[in-house]
Design an enzyme around this catalytic site. Sequence first.
Site, PDB file in Angstrom:
ATOM      1  CB  SER A  16       6.584  20.946  -3.280  1.00  0.00           C
ATOM      2  OG  SER A  16       6.268  22.095  -2.548  1.00  0.00           O
ATOM      3  CG  ASP A  35       9.049  23.637  -2.903  1.00  0.00           C
ATOM      4  OD1 ASP A  35       9.596  23.314  -3.978  1.00  0.00           O
ATOM      5  OD2 ASP A  35       9.057  22.894  -1.895  1.00  0.00           O
ATOM      6  NE  ARG A  43       1.098  28.606   3.284  1.00  0.00           N
ATOM      7  CZ  ARG A  43       2.164  29.365   3.534  1.00  0.00           C
ATOM      8  NH1 ARG A  43       2.106  30.247   4.529  1.00  0.00           N
ATOM      9  NH2 ARG A  43       3.252  29.274   2.851  1.00  0.00           N
TER      10      ARG A  43
END
Length: 893
Positions: free
Chosen positions: A586, A633, A522
């Site tokens: 992550s 994250d 993203r």
Amino acid sequence: LHIKNILNLLPQVDRYLYHMRLSDDVLLDLMARFQAEMVKGLARDTNPTATLKMLPTFVRSIPDGTEKGEFLALDLGGSRFRVLKVKVSENGKQNVQMESQIYPTPKEIIHGSGTDLFQYVADCLADFMETKNIKHKKFPLGFTLSFPYIQRKLEEGILISWTKHFKARGVQQTDVVKSLQKALRKHQASSELIFVFNNLIALKKKLTFPSSSGTGTNACYMEEMSNIDLVEGDEGRMCINTEWGAFGDDASLDDIRTEFDKEIDLGSFNPGKQLFEKMISGLYLGELVRIILLKMTREGLLFNGKLSTALCTKGKIETKHIAAMEKYKEGLSNTKEILMELGLAPSEDDCIAVQHVCTVVSFRSANLCAAALAAILTRLRENKKVARLRTTVGVDGTLYKIHPQYAKRLHKVVRRLVPNCDVRFLLSESGSGKGAAMVTAVACRLLSQRKQINEVLSLFKITKENLIGVKNRMRAELEYGLKKETHPVATVKMLPTFVYGTPDGTENGKFLALDLGGTNFRVLLVKIRSGRSKSVRMYNKIFAIPLEIMQGTGEELFDHIVQCIADFLEYMGIKGARLPLGFTFSFPCRQHLSFIDWFKATDCEGEDVVDMLREAIKRRNEFDLDIVAVVNDTVGTMMTCGYEDSNCEIGLIAGTGSNVCYMEDMRNIEIVEGDEGKMCINTEWGGFGDNGCIDNLRTKYDKEVDEGSLNPGEQRYEKMTSGMYLGEIVRQILIDLTKQGLLFRGQISERLRTRGIFETKFLSQIESDRLVLLQVRRILQQLGLDSTCDDSIIVKEVCGSVSKRAAQLCGAGLAAIVEKIRDNRKLEHLKTTVGVDGTLYKLHPHFSRILQETVKELAPQCDVTFMLSEDGSGKGAALITAVAKRVSFSCQN
């Protein structure tokens, strides 16, 4: 002249007992009232005021042919007490052998104390076992109790009230099983298991539903689980004990009760209760006839108005006398003999009249019983949604058995009231005794299966001591990870993030954020406004990362990322702008700044992320970006919540993966220079236990999941707590239970053999409090698992055990973090906020609650608030970038 006298006499009796003659219209109306009361009794909200208590019996299964063994049975509730030994053998088809002994129920026992009553029962059982030379053996025991009681399980019976002639003190609202166990201990005798059930359930065995028309009266039947509000589940059926003797206790039958019924009631030991039973059952019919004869005599209609002492004495006419007087041929001679024994001098006309009184009273009993049975038959037919019902009614009871006309009258009226039901009546042979043993055998089979299931589920039960041990070991690993000397061997890596602060509200500007962690990538544009109207506005676009790129070279991966950035910048119309950039991913990394493990892309491990991204941008040669921060994250989650709550200094991910970050004092971080202020530490706690320190809590199912994973022996804590693995743990358990024949009829489907088929989202769906078992079954059917109601219950329990352990382990680890922060600051009491993200925490119906409860229990001196993160990764990356720019600007000035 004799015939003329009879023709004149019988109408006189009929006129006198007019209100006892019930038309079909009255009986049909009674059926409707009964059905309405059944609905009330089955519903949770209206059950307390219903006269039909519709008690769940927890008998869901009938014998399946595999039952075997020796059992004892006790039958208490009528005029006699019986002890039986029943042997069930399985050799192609079940054979049942019985030995029994009948004991009296003396008035001083059943009207005395409850302690004496149960001691008497225990004494009789001990005598029977002595006689049969089985005193030193232990048998499962079925306790048939013919009174209304409440059950939450088969091994429990809370007596609601005594009925019939029983009224032992101190027993109502107590558990009869515990009372019997206590009495048995005085004999130094006990049973392996004691199950309690109504005599109707014992009678039931394989019949649709039984009725009892004897000393008392009652009926049970198999109700659809979906209609029973009082117990969980909507799949399958359960036997419901109607306790219909109390029908009309709310005055709803006052229009058909006569003055004689009211007198019977007032003279009973429980006035105002069991009114339907007092109009039907053998315990009261004889007394009802006596009261009628007494009144007729006083009015000069019988015996020339001359009374006898016996006729004025309660209980002198019994139901056996009624049966004898109504016999087809010798009825009149029996009537004369019985009346003379009562000290009366009856004429022939008197005998005819008395015989007719008996007929009216017993016929009314059969009519009332038939109307109630017809109501249940109608409900069964409607439940099954069939135009015509074929069924069998099992019947027991002395009135039905010994009265010469009763059964024929009952059958005839039932068939007339429900012409769309083909009803077969089957007389029980040793119903209560044999049935008690068979229900006990079924219960033993189910309990044996339950024991095996519980043994598996017990592996996932964690004691408070275990959780304290996890907390303490986690705390030790946190310290090891911070110290320079022990950091290389610590399983909790405690990675410095070089994030020195949380947002203070002065952050301002436009920032670019990249979010990489799963199969999607993203890119976001984040606009942060400071001041009174501070706000964060975000614009984003999601790009897929093909599998071949995830598992290709590092250069190919970063070139793809830069291509996505270029597409987004063009999409937003800002391709030429030089923006500060924060990069969220992550995966564990060591800063300054390299991957430890990331996808399966080659050439990435040990490389500097920023350098790889910059090189890719340079190769593209279209734009330049100011790469300010690389963000995990978990840290992004903490920063997002920190923007809203200044007390937030911990970030928790509880989703596909599991991780925590928190603000640590610089003086405790030996692996970086400086001892002033704080820095966010990315614990990467998923590796906790990789040194074997929590192996005592790992089950064989955890080990199977670990061995089948991409990284065997690593991330053991994460494999016990994160959404990526919980479904797979459940799948392994289901396979094991199926192999043991405890699930899915022992058949392992191909879908169940498929790794990863049981996703964690199914746990969340199955454990939903709003979900009934029928919906659970549908979810299992999606997975190719053809489940029964019992299967669905077991699967739900398995899911609950696995997810509860995950939440507790996660809570124990978090308790170690908050306790460390409290100790760092030397506070007696810490108030802090945890920012949380992750589908497991957000979507699972119980995970968050259990996690919070565990933290509170293990860290009582810490007041911990949990705050859900909104879009933690993207927003957090931008906020960290903004904070980094703010701190950098401050340092320059």
